[in-house]
Design a protein around this motif. Structure first.
Motif, PDB file in Angstrom:
ATOM      1  N   CYS A   1      41.913 -32.139  19.062  1.00 27.96           N
ATOM      2  CA  CYS A   1      40.892 -31.317  18.425  1.00 27.96           C
ATOM      3  C   CYS A   1      41.226 -29.852  18.661  1.00 27.96           C
ATOM      4  O   CYS A   1      41.667 -29.491  19.762  1.00 27.96           O
ATOM      5  CB  CYS A   1      39.521 -31.634  19.003  1.00 27.96           C
ATOM      6  N   THR A   2      41.045 -29.038  17.651  1.00 29.26           N
ATOM      7  CA  THR A   2      41.256 -27.616  17.825  1.00 29.26           C
ATOM      8  C   THR A   2      40.367 -26.822  16.878  1.00 29.26           C
ATOM      9  O   THR A   2      40.083 -27.261  15.761  1.00 29.26           O
ATOM     10  CB  THR A   2      42.731 -27.214  17.608  1.00 29.26           C
ATOM     11  N   LEU A   3      39.917 -25.687  17.366  1.00 30.32           N
ATOM     12  CA  LEU A   3      39.209 -24.727  16.532  1.00 30.32           C
ATOM     13  C   LEU A   3      40.236 -23.855  15.827  1.00 30.32           C
ATOM     14  O   LEU A   3      41.338 -23.631  16.348  1.00 30.32           O
ATOM     15  CB  LEU A   3      38.282 -23.859  17.380  1.00 30.32           C
ATOM     16  N   ILE A   4      39.869 -23.350  14.660  1.00 27.83           N
ATOM     17  CA  ILE A   4      40.767 -22.526  13.857  1.00 27.83           C
ATOM     18  C   ILE A   4      40.168 -21.136  13.701  1.00 27.83           C
ATOM     19  O   ILE A   4      39.023 -20.988  13.250  1.00 27.83           O
ATOM     20  CB  ILE A   4      40.976 -23.157  12.461  1.00 27.83           C
ATOM     21  N   LYS A   5      40.948 -20.135  14.069  1.00 26.77           N
ATOM     22  CA  LYS A   5      40.532 -18.748  13.869  1.00 26.77           C
ATOM     23  C   LYS A   5      40.661 -18.444  12.381  1.00 26.77           C
ATOM     24  O   LYS A   5      41.743 -18.624  11.803  1.00 26.77           O
ATOM     25  CB  LYS A   5      41.421 -17.810  14.673  1.00 26.77           C
ATOM     26  N   PRO A   6      39.584 -18.046  11.720  1.00 27.78           N
ATOM     27  CA  PRO A   6      39.670 -17.797  10.280  1.00 27.78           C
ATOM     28  C   PRO A   6      40.699 -16.721   9.929  1.00 27.78           C
ATOM     29  O   PRO A   6      40.823 -15.710  10.626  1.00 27.78           O
ATOM     30  CB  PRO A   6      38.259 -17.331   9.914  1.00 27.78           C
ATOM     31  N   ALA A   7      41.437 -16.974   8.864  1.00 27.30           N
ATOM     32  CA  ALA A   7      42.370 -15.981   8.326  1.00 27.30           C
ATOM     33  C   ALA A   7      41.544 -14.788   7.839  1.00 27.30           C
ATOM     34  O   ALA A   7      40.362 -14.939   7.501  1.00 27.30           O
ATOM     35  CB  ALA A   7      43.162 -16.593   7.181  1.00 27.30           C
ATOM     36  N   PRO A   8      42.130 -13.605   7.796  1.00 29.38           N
ATOM     37  CA  PRO A   8      41.379 -12.425   7.365  1.00 29.38           C
ATOM     38  C   PRO A   8      40.696 -12.574   5.996  1.00 29.38           C
ATOM     39  O   PRO A   8      39.602 -12.047   5.793  1.00 29.38           O
ATOM     40  CB  PRO A   8      42.445 -11.321   7.331  1.00 29.38           C
ATOM     41  N   SER A   9      41.308 -13.306   5.090  1.00 30.67           N
ATOM     42  CA  SER A   9      40.718 -13.471   3.752  1.00 30.67           C
ATOM     43  C   SER A   9      39.626 -14.543   3.709  1.00 30.67           C
ATOM     44  O   SER A   9      38.938 -14.692   2.702  1.00 30.67           O
ATOM     45  CB  SER A   9      41.804 -13.812   2.733  1.00 30.67           C
ATOM     46  N   TRP A  10      39.443 -15.279   4.790  1.00 31.15           N
ATOM     47  CA  TRP A  10      38.421 -16.311   4.850  1.00 31.15           C
ATOM     48  C   TRP A  10      37.131 -15.683   5.366  1.00 31.15           C
ATOM     49  O   TRP A  10      36.944 -15.519   6.570  1.00 31.15           O
ATOM     50  CB  TRP A  10      38.841 -17.436   5.772  1.00 31.15           C
TER      51      TRP A  10
ATOM     52  N   THR B   1      48.597 -20.538  11.394  1.00 29.44           N
ATOM     53  CA  THR B   1      50.008 -20.942  11.470  1.00 29.44           C
ATOM     54  C   THR B   1      50.259 -21.858  12.661  1.00 29.44           C
ATOM     55  O   THR B   1      51.015 -22.823  12.561  1.00 29.44           O
ATOM     56  CB  THR B   1      50.935 -19.705  11.553  1.00 29.44           C
ATOM     57  N   GLU B   2      49.598 -21.579  13.763  1.00 31.35           N
ATOM     58  CA  GLU B   2      49.750 -22.411  14.960  1.00 31.35           C
ATOM     59  C   GLU B   2      49.133 -23.791  14.751  1.00 31.35           C
ATOM     60  O   GLU B   2      49.720 -24.813  15.133  1.00 31.35           O
ATOM     61  CB  GLU B   2      49.109 -21.723  16.162  1.00 31.35           C
ATOM     62  N   VAL B   3      47.953 -23.845  14.129  1.00 31.05           N
ATOM     63  CA  VAL B   3      47.292 -25.136  13.893  1.00 31.05           C
ATOM     64  C   VAL B   3      48.130 -25.990  12.935  1.00 31.05           C
ATOM     65  O   VAL B   3      48.348 -27.179  13.189  1.00 31.05           O
ATOM     66  CB  VAL B   3      45.862 -24.939  13.343  1.00 31.05           C
ATOM     67  N   ALA B   4      48.622 -25.395  11.863  1.00 32.82           N
ATOM     68  CA  ALA B   4      49.448 -26.147  10.917  1.00 32.82           C
ATOM     69  C   ALA B   4      50.703 -26.684  11.603  1.00 32.82           C
ATOM     70  O   ALA B   4      51.081 -27.850  11.404  1.00 32.82           O
ATOM     71  CB  ALA B   4      49.813 -25.265   9.725  1.00 32.82           C
ATOM     72  N   ALA B   5      51.354 -25.866  12.417  1.00 34.15           N
ATOM     73  CA  ALA B   5      52.550 -26.307  13.135  1.00 34.15           C
ATOM     74  C   ALA B   5      52.229 -27.426  14.123  1.00 34.15           C
ATOM     75  O   ALA B   5      52.980 -28.406  14.222  1.00 34.15           O
ATOM     76  CB  ALA B   5      53.203 -25.118  13.853  1.00 34.15           C
ATOM     77  N   LEU B   6      51.118 -27.303  14.849  1.00 34.18           N
ATOM     78  CA  LEU B   6      50.709 -28.361  15.787  1.00 34.18           C
ATOM     79  C   LEU B   6      50.486 -29.687  15.056  1.00 34.18           C
ATOM     80  O   LEU B   6      50.937 -30.743  15.519  1.00 34.18           O
ATOM     81  CB  LEU B   6      49.420 -27.962  16.498  1.00 34.18           C
ATOM     82  N   LEU B   7      49.771 -29.626  13.935  1.00 33.51           N
ATOM     83  CA  LEU B   7      49.498 -30.843  13.168  1.00 33.51           C
ATOM     84  C   LEU B   7      50.796 -31.462  12.656  1.00 33.51           C
ATOM     85  O   LEU B   7      50.988 -32.676  12.750  1.00 33.51           O
ATOM     86  CB  LEU B   7      48.542 -30.545  12.007  1.00 33.51           C
ATOM     87  N   ASN B   8      51.690 -30.638  12.116  1.00 32.75           N
ATOM     88  CA  ASN B   8      52.967 -31.166  11.629  1.00 32.75           C
ATOM     89  C   ASN B   8      53.786 -31.777  12.756  1.00 32.75           C
ATOM     90  O   ASN B   8      54.368 -32.856  12.587  1.00 32.75           O
ATOM     91  CB  ASN B   8      53.773 -30.074  10.924  1.00 32.75           C
ATOM     92  N   ASP B   9      53.843 -31.122  13.903  1.00 33.77           N
ATOM     93  CA  ASP B   9      54.610 -31.663  15.036  1.00 33.77           C
ATOM     94  C   ASP B   9      54.071 -33.017  15.487  1.00 33.77           C
ATOM     95  O   ASP B   9      54.822 -33.927  15.803  1.00 33.77           O
ATOM     96  CB  ASP B   9      54.582 -30.693  16.225  1.00 33.77           C
ATOM     97  N   MET B  10      52.772 -33.153  15.512  1.00 37.52           N
ATOM     98  CA  MET B  10      52.124 -34.363  16.008  1.00 37.52           C
ATOM     99  C   MET B  10      52.092 -35.484  14.968  1.00 37.52           C
ATOM    100  O   MET B  10      52.181 -36.659  15.320  1.00 37.52           O
ATOM    101  CB  MET B  10      50.694 -34.015  16.438  1.00 37.52           C
ATOM    102  N   LEU B  11      51.977 -35.130  13.685  1.00 33.80           N
ATOM    103  CA  LEU B  11      51.649 -36.118  12.662  1.00 33.80           C
ATOM    104  C   LEU B  11      52.718 -36.335  11.602  1.00 33.80           C
ATOM    105  O   LEU B  11      52.514 -37.145  10.687  1.00 33.80           O
ATOM    106  CB  LEU B  11      50.340 -35.714  11.978  1.00 33.80           C
ATOM    107  N   ALA B  12      53.841 -35.650  11.697  1.00 33.41           N
ATOM    108  CA  ALA B  12      54.882 -35.760  10.670  1.00 33.41           C
ATOM    109  C   ALA B  12      55.247 -37.221  10.415  1.00 33.41           C
ATOM    110  O   ALA B  12      55.492 -37.985  11.348  1.00 33.41           O
ATOM    111  CB  ALA B  12      56.116 -34.966  11.074  1.00 33.41           C
ATOM    112  N   GLY B  13      55.226 -37.595   9.142  1.00 34.47           N
ATOM    113  CA  GLY B  13      55.609 -38.947   8.754  1.00 34.47           C
ATOM    114  C   GLY B  13      54.479 -39.963   8.770  1.00 34.47           C
ATOM    115  O   GLY B  13      54.669 -41.100   8.349  1.00 34.47           O
TER     116      GLY B  13
END
Length: 174
Positions: free
Chosen positions: A37-46, A72-84
C-alpha cells in the motif's frame, strides 16, 4: 502473464469520483497474506479534490503532501513488483483509468495487466459473493476504507467463495 493460485487484487482510492479525479492511494493483495500500500503525492497538474471522497477514504491532502510518494516512484514500484502479472479489481471501470492516469503522468508503461474480477468468478462464486463478503467484513472488523484493506477483502472473499464452490461441487449440490 503470471497467474497465481489466488489472484492478486488491486484497489485504488482517488481524489474524487469523476473524470477529473486522480489516484491518491494504491493497495495490492498479493500471495501468502502479503500486502502493498502506498499514498501518492499528487502531480502539480492534479488539483481536483472532493470533500465527499475524502469523507469515504479518510485521506487528507495534507497526508498526501507529507507521506505520499511521487508518481514516478509509485509507478516504478508497481512495475517492479507486478511486472508480468494480471491483477483483478472489483472496480475496474474506475481503477483502470486511475492507473492509466498514474502511469501516463509518470511517463512509464504499465508492465502488468488489470482485469475485471468478474472475468474469473464462477457462477457459484457470484451466487455466494455478497453474503461471503459481508461475513469477511464482519470478522475482520475493518474500520478504515483504505486501498490495501479493500484489496485484501476482495481477495479473501474470492478465496472463500472458491473454496465454498468447490465444496458444493464435491458434494454434488448446486
Amino acid at each position: 502473464m503470471h497467474r497465481p493460485a489466488i489472484p492478486y487484487i488491486i484497489d485504488v482510492e482517488a481524489s474524487g469520483f469523476g473524470g477529473t479525479s486522480y489516484p491518491i492511494e494504491i493497495g495490492v493483495a498479493l500471495d501468502a497474506g502479503r500486502r502493498f500500500c502506498t499514498l501518492i503525492k499528487p502531480a502539480p497538474s492534479w488539483t481536483f479534490w472532493s470533500e465527499q471522497a475524502e469523507s469515504v477514504h479518510g485521506i487528507s491532502r495534507q497526508q498526501l503532501a507529507t507521506f505520499g510518494k511521487p508518481v514516478t516512484e509509485v509507478a516504478a514500484l508497481l512495475n517492479d513488483m507486478l511486472a508480468g502479472y494480471t491483477l483483478y479489481t472489483d472496480g475496474w471501470v474506475v481503477d483502470k483509468p486511475w492507473l492509466i492516469t498514474l502511469f501516463h503522468e509518470a511517463g512509464q508503461d504499465m508492465q502488468f495487466q488489470v482485469s475485471m474480477l468478474d472475468m474469473i468468478l464462477s457462477e457459484s462464486q457470484m451466487a455466494l459473493w455478497h453474503a461471503t463478503k459481508r461475513q469477511v467484513q464482519k470478522e475482520a472488523h475493518l474500520v478504515r476504507h483504505r486501498a490495501s484493506h479493500d484489496a485484501w477483502l476482495v481477495q479473501e472473499t474470492y478465496r472463500r467463495t472458491a473454496a465454498q464452490g468447490a465444496a458444493t461441487r464435491g458434494t454434488g449440490v448446486g
